[in-house]
Scaffold this motif. Structure first.
Motif, short mmCIF file in Angstrom:
data_model
loop_
_atom_site.label_atom_id
_atom_site.label_comp_id
_atom_site.label_asym_id
_atom_site.label_seq_id
_atom_site.Cartn_x
_atom_site.Cartn_y
_atom_site.Cartn_z
N VAL A 100 0.83 -1.11 -0.06
CA VAL A 100 0.00 -0.10 0.01
C VAL A 100 1.07 1.22 0.05
O VAL A 100 1.86 1.27 0.88
CB VAL A 100 -0.91 -0.04 1.26
CG1 VAL A 100 -1.93 1.14 1.23
CG2 VAL A 100 -1.85 -1.04 1.19
N ASP A 101 0.63 2.16 -0.90
CA ASP A 101 1.53 3.23 -0.95
C ASP A 101 0.56 4.57 -0.90
O ASP A 101 -0.18 4.54 -2.03
CB ASP A 101 2.41 3.09 -2.40
CG ASP A 101 3.24 4.50 -2.65
OD1 ASP A 101 3.31 5.29 -1.34
OD2 ASP A 101 4.03 4.44 -3.44
N TYR A 102 0.72 5.29 0.03
CA TYR A 102 -0.23 6.37 0.22
C TYR A 102 0.65 7.59 -0.39
O TYR A 102 1.52 7.97 -0.36
CB TYR A 102 -0.45 6.54 1.61
CG TYR A 102 -0.62 8.06 1.86
CD1 TYR A 102 -1.91 8.41 1.40
CD2 TYR A 102 -0.26 8.94 2.93
CE1 TYR A 102 -2.64 9.66 1.74
CE2 TYR A 102 -0.63 10.37 3.00
CZ TYR A 102 -1.98 10.53 2.50
OH TYR A 102 -2.41 11.97 2.70
N VAL A 103 -0.12 7.95 -1.18
CA VAL A 103 0.37 9.35 -2.12
C VAL A 103 -0.33 10.38 -1.74
O VAL A 103 -1.60 10.64 -1.99
CB VAL A 103 -0.01 9.01 -3.74
CG1 VAL A 103 0.47 10.20 -4.63
CG2 VAL A 103 0.63 7.87 -4.20
N SER A 104 0.42 11.54 -1.23
CA SER A 104 -0.26 12.63 -0.64
C SER A 104 -0.15 13.86 -1.56
O SER A 104 1.02 13.72 -2.16
CB SER A 104 0.42 12.75 0.73
OG SER A 104 0.66 14.34 0.93
N ILE A 105 -1.20 14.40 -1.70
CA ILE A 105 -1.17 15.40 -2.57
C ILE A 105 -1.75 16.73 -1.85
O ILE A 105 -2.85 16.59 -1.45
CB ILE A 105 -2.13 15.47 -3.82
CG1 ILE A 105 -1.43 14.08 -4.51
CG2 ILE A 105 -2.06 16.78 -4.85
CD1 ILE A 105 -2.59 13.48 -5.61
N LEU A 121 5.36 9.55 -10.12
CA LEU A 121 4.06 8.52 -9.73
C LEU A 121 4.59 7.18 -10.50
O LEU A 121 4.35 6.05 -9.79
CB LEU A 121 2.74 9.12 -10.11
CG LEU A 121 1.64 8.33 -9.74
CD1 LEU A 121 1.42 8.48 -8.48
CD2 LEU A 121 0.35 9.19 -10.41
N ARG A 124 7.01 5.37 -9.02
CA ARG A 124 6.73 4.56 -7.64
C ARG A 124 5.98 3.42 -7.96
O ARG A 124 6.01 2.36 -7.07
CB ARG A 124 6.10 5.58 -6.70
CG ARG A 124 6.52 6.88 -5.99
CD ARG A 124 5.99 7.76 -5.44
NE ARG A 124 5.19 7.47 -4.47
CZ ARG A 124 4.65 8.19 -3.75
NH1 ARG A 124 4.71 9.76 -3.76
NH2 ARG A 124 4.04 8.13 -2.67
N LEU A 145 -5.64 13.60 -7.83
CA LEU A 145 -4.77 14.35 -8.52
C LEU A 145 -5.29 15.58 -9.45
O LEU A 145 -4.28 16.57 -9.42
CB LEU A 145 -4.01 13.35 -9.88
CG LEU A 145 -2.97 12.47 -9.40
CD1 LEU A 145 -2.88 11.21 -10.71
CD2 LEU A 145 -1.81 12.84 -8.82
#
Lengths: 495, 115
Positions: A100-105, A121, A124, A145
């Motif tokens: 699980v990769d949390y992508v924070s924007i 992205l 990753r 996004l």
């Protein structure tokens, strides 16, 4: 003569199972393999859960590791959320089955100063996929996004590139998207998805919430376009499919007893067909539940598993009442042959009930199912919904070759044809119970209004309920409906 | 999201950091690229030029190529390439793009005019 043989190109997509109950049946095997599927719906409709289930089942059951890029929830939050459904993400990621990769924007931190792309992205994702040799990917929700990247032209072309990349890598992917006002998704993600789009919906009508799933598009696959109810239960999502899109269930010729010898006699001396559906209608107190209990008891005596859904009385109440008519059901419960399931009809929506019924049947695999009464389900929803729900249920039961009995309460003065019209056409056998008071003496009457595939008696008989149980008495000649007999049944004639 | 600086920071960088970190006007910048693409090359050149003009002697640039060190993308939550991260002075700031719009870079990094 020159004949050009048309080349038949078989383009039917390979599919991989989601592992979500019902969804794989609905789609004829799951999601398109190596393609991107869009799952869209409003907030709280269950799309993230569906996506996570797809990943977890893939990792646990199908040996396909998965990557989740989550744009909304941190790893910790997500772990807690799905733990409530019995999934242990931490354990799975320790075993290299899941990343699980949390992508924070955070828009406020990002200023734009010229050309760019989303290689970060991509890298990753590629890194995560490579690390566990992932076969499945979830992007939840990639639309986030749009709030972080100001240049939507760049973003759109990058999304297109991303989806193409996923397909090049043969990754089966679920992308989630928030529903828009007029479009399937707020930012028109559906434009990029060619193969499969699933829409989820969560509605509340008359204080009862129902969740529905619809396959909007599925290239190269015949799929039901109806909305299918689904339930988010203790162990995740279960969709209630129409198990047969066509009527192909096999009709059995085996006969089983109704539990009342004299009623069997009215049906060629043999009783119901196994796998058929039986409707019992009657006014209050005419013995519908007693009839159902006798049927169940006979099935248990044959060693068959029975599942009894009750919407009006608690199991103990039914047991007590049945004792009074000489029927002991406790012993079957003790032997594990009889299972009760008591629900309040308004405790959940119609779909909820249907999903619960489905789930229980799949778990227990009973031979006989009783739903007592369906009247209360009708009160929980509009009659149209009830009909479509019962179509599904009856179909399902028939495919599973389960004999089913539905009781339905009719009201005095109410033409029973109307109340039962919605459902009677689905039923193979229809038994009518009624009160009458000829010469001032009240009595119960029973007759078989219809029973497909057999020469049944159409005479009304008195139903005698006593401590010794249920019995049918003399043929009542004065019954108007009963006199329209097409041919006296052999059993009745022998009597 | 403010993860600690990665352990594989270059030794020289670490040394310089200790030497100059006390000075609040020292800029530590990290530029993320992915291979030698036109945007990456442009970003490096643009950044050097701006820094020389505005921050002479008070900056250090570290270029991270994610094709070589993909694992570093997560720490700074890199999505877009190129991304420039201002690690010092606090707070952490991020700007994306090839840094061709000098004004935006100056605003984005909150650069004081050179004194």
């Amino acid at each position: 003569m020159l004949r050009v043989k048309p080349k038949v190109v078989r383009t039917s997509l390979a599919k991989i199972p989601t592992g979500i109950q019902g969804l794989d049946e609905l789609t004829g095997g799951g999601l398109p393999k190596g393609r991107v599927t869009l799952v869209c719906g409003r907030a709280g409709c269950g799309k993230s859960l569906l996506a996570m289930e797809f990943l977890v089942h893939g990792a646990v059951r199908y040996g396909e590791p998965g990557v989740c890029m989550d744009f909304e929830e941190t790893e910790e939050k997500l772990t807690v959320n799905v733990a409530s459904l019995g999934f242990d993400l931490r354990e799975l990621s320790k075993r290299k089955k899941l990343v699980v990769d949390y992508v924070s924007i955070d828009r406020s931190q990002i200023a734009e100063t010229g050309e760019y792309n989303l290689d970060g992205l991509f890298i990753r994702l590629a890194q995560a996929v490579k690390a566990i040799k992932a076969k499945r990917v979830v992007l939840d929700s990639v639309e986030a996004l749009f709030s972080g990247i100001a240049d939507s032209a760049i973003l759109r072309s990058e999304l297109r590139r991303l989806f193409r990349w996923l397909e090049d890598q043969k990754l089966t992917t679920i992308v989630t998207g928030e529903a828009g006002d007029r479009t399937l998704t707020r930012h028109g993600l559906e434009e990029y998805i060619a193969d499969c789009v699933i829409s989820l919906d969560h509605r509340v009508t008359e204080q009862i919430s129902t969740r529905r799933l619809r396959v909007v598009k599925y290239r190269g696959t015949s799929h039901g376009t109806d909305e299918y109810p689904f339930l988010i239960g203790e162990d995740g999502i279960s969709v209630v499919p129409i198990t047969s899109l066509v009527l192909t269930h096999r009709a059995l010729t085996e006969r089983i007893s109704t539990g009342i010898a004299t009623l069997d006699e009215m049906m060629e001396g043999k009783g119901f067909f196994r796998g058929s559906s039986v409707l019992v209608t009657g006014t209050a107190g005419t013995g519908k539940s007693s009839l159902a209990a006798n049927f169940v008891s006979a099935a248990c005596a044959r060693g068959e598993l029975c599942l009894y859904f009750t919407f009006e009385e608690s199991p103990s109440q039914i047991l007590r009442n049945m004792r009074s008519v000489g029927l002991s059901l406790e012993k079957w419960i003790k032997k594990g042959l009889l299972h009760f399931n008591a629900m309040r009809p308004t405790s959940t929506g119609l779909e909820g009930h249907l999903a619960v019924i489905h789930k229980q049947i799949i778990q227990l695999r009973p031979k006989v199912v009783v739903i007592d009464p369906i009247t209360n389900l009708i009160s929980a929803s509009g009659s149209y919904d009830v009909k479509s729900m019962l179509v599904r249920l009856v179909d399902f039961l028939k495919v599973e070759q389960i004999t089913s009995m539905f009781t339905n309460l009719t009201f005095a003065g109410d033409p029973q044809e109307r109340t039962a019209a919605a459902v009677s056409s689905l039923m193979d056998t229809w038994i009518v119970l009624r009160d009458s008071k000829p010469n001032g003496r009240p009595r119960r009457e029973l007759y078989v209004l219809k029973s497909r595939g057999m020469k049944h008696s159409r005479e009304a008989r008195e139903l005698v309920v006593s401590k010794r149980g249920l019995e049918l008495g003399i043929v009542l000649r004065d019954h108007p409906q009963a006199t329209t007999v097409e041919g006296t049944s052999t059993a009745a004639a022998a009597k | 999201m403010d993860k600690k600086p990665s352990a594989d920071m270059k030794k020289s960088a670490a040394k310089k950091q200790t030497a100059k970190a006390s000075r609040s006007d020292f800029y530590r910048l990290r530029l993320y690229i992915a291979g030698q693409t036109p945007n990456s090359i442009a970003a490096i050149a643009n950044l050097k030029k701006i820094c020389e003009e505005k921050l002479q002697g008070k900056y250090r640039i570290e270029v991270v190529d994610l094709l070589e060190k993909p694992q570093l993308a997560k720490g700074d939550q890199i999505i877009a390439i190129p991304t420039l991260v201002r690690r010092l002075p606090p707070p952490v700031k991020k700007i994306i793009g090839n840094l061709s719009k000098t004004e935006s870079v100056i605003v984005g990094l909150d650069l004081q005019p050179a004194r």
